[in-house]
Design an enzyme around this catalytic site. Structure first.
Site, short mmCIF file in Angstrom:
data_model
loop_
_atom_site.label_atom_id
_atom_site.label_comp_id
_atom_site.label_asym_id
_atom_site.label_seq_id
_atom_site.Cartn_x
_atom_site.Cartn_y
_atom_site.Cartn_z
N HIS A 112 0.81 -1.10 -0.01
CA HIS A 112 0.05 -0.13 -0.04
C HIS A 112 0.82 1.34 -0.10
O HIS A 112 0.73 2.12 -1.00
CB HIS A 112 -0.81 0.05 1.44
CG HIS A 112 -1.73 -1.19 1.53
ND1 HIS A 112 -2.89 -1.48 0.71
CD2 HIS A 112 -1.40 -2.12 2.40
CE1 HIS A 112 -3.31 -2.48 0.96
NE2 HIS A 112 -2.69 -3.12 2.04
O1 RIB Z 1 -5.34 -0.28 4.53
C1 RIB Z 1 -3.90 -0.15 4.50
C2 RIB Z 1 -3.14 0.89 5.39
O2 RIB Z 1 -3.53 0.50 6.73
C3 RIB Z 1 -1.72 0.72 5.03
O3 RIB Z 1 -1.31 2.21 5.17
C4 RIB Z 1 -1.15 -0.09 6.16
O4 RIB Z 1 0.01 0.45 6.68
C5 RIB Z 1 -2.21 0.51 7.30
O5 RIB Z 1 -1.77 1.65 8.02
#
Ligand code: RIB
Ligand code: CA
Length: 314
Positions: free
Chosen positions: A244
């Site tokens: 992500h």
């Molecule tokens: O949903 C994914 C996000 O939530 C990413 O930033 C992961 O690190 C968590 O913070």
């Protein structure tokens, strides 16, 4: 060569946050990391602050200033994600406890002071966790809003739905009230939702390329990814997990890797069924004001090539 872009990284490390921080620190010609601000999210604040410093030291950058921020959301109880990130939040590699200290100044005051002391339109906020610190800064100093160059965030989801509930992505779900404030602030937002991040998967071949760099930070990153991906592989049955947070930094380095459109985005904060949902008017049916550039497509191989190339520079 243009001046490096001044950025603040607001983060809740988290293995994918660590990849984003490494990508930024591996790109000093393009990015000037003014500071890293931590927030509770994946794991409690004490651990996200420890993890941010672990990553800086892994990159040989104990000079980077780390500021501690909010230990809980504006209104709701904190929820965390040890089930994904492990107890430490950075499970995978064996790492040393950080020697570098956190700064005395609170993250929210650092954010405010930095934006007010730099020329308007020159500081970019990169958020990788819940938006609590940003919302608190806006509440304390509303005059920072027109001075922020851009806020590039990992968060939300629309066609892809949610990952912590059927409707909500984790960063927004942790603090939907903060997200509502940020999306109403008028700050130019670039949103990297699950619609993008679920397309950047840590295939074995990609993790092996990172490990083959052979340096301490690269091997540690490969070990983080191997731990981090196991949850999503199990959940989605995919080859690798979604990486992500580094999409935020990749956007600053190579925006052409991404495609999206200007939309109106509203945040659900009331319904218990859909709280934290980012309601994206992708088809422009509401006539509501555009408040975010929402990304939907990504050149995933180009993204991993960039990440691997920059990790090799650390
Ligand atoms: O949903 C994914 C996000 O939530 C990413 O930033 C992961 O690190 C968590 O913070
Ligand atoms: Ca994160």
């Amino acid at each position: 060569m243009a001046e490096p872009r001044k950025i603040i990284i607001d983060t809740d490390p988290g293995q994918d946050d660590a990849a984003a921080i490494m990508l930024a620190l591996g790109s000093p010609e393009e990015l000037d990391v003014l500071g890293i601000t931590t927030v509770a999210g994946n794991v409690p604040l004490s651990r996200t602050s420890r993890n941010a410093r672990v990553v800086c030291e892994l990159c040989g950058r104990p000079d980077v200033k780390v500021y501690e921020g909010a230990e809980r959301p504006l209104l709701r109880q904190l929820i965390t994600a040890e089930h994904v990130h492990g107890k430490t939040g950075l499970d995978g590699p064996v790492v040393d406890e950080p020697v570098m200290k956190v700064q005395d100044q609170h993250a929210v005051d650092f954010i405010i002071e930095t934006i007010l002391s730099h020329e308007a339109g020159t500081v970019t906020l990169c958020t990788l966790g819940a938006l609590t610190n940003i919302a608190l800064a806006l509440q304390k100093a509303p005059d920072i809003a027109p001075r922020v160059r851009e806020l590039v965030m990992m968060g939300g989801g629309f066609f892809e739905g949610g990952n912590i509930t059927p409707a909500a992505e984790f960063n927004i779900y942790v603090d939907p009230d903060a997200a509502k404030i940020v999306f109403a602030s008028g700050i130019p937002i670039v949103m990297m939702p699950l619609d993008v991040t679920h397309r950047v998967l840590t295939y074995k071949s990609r993790v092996e390329k990172i490990r083959a760099i052979g340096s301490r930070p690269a091997v540690a990153m490969a070990e983080m990814l191997e731990f981090f991906e196991r949850f999503d592989i199990e959940k989605y049955g995919s080859d690798g997990g979604p990486l992500h947070d580094p999409t935020v930094i990749a956007y600053l380095l190579r925006p052409e890797l991404f495609k999206g459109r200007d939309c109106n985005v509203e945040i659900e904060t009331a319904s218990e069924l859909t709280v934290g949902m980012t309601v994206v008017d992708w088809w422009q049916v509401t006539g509501r004001k555009h408040n975010a550039k929402v990304m939907r497509e990504v050149d995933d191989q180009g993204f991993f090539d960039l990440l691997t190339e920059r990790l090799a520079r650390l």
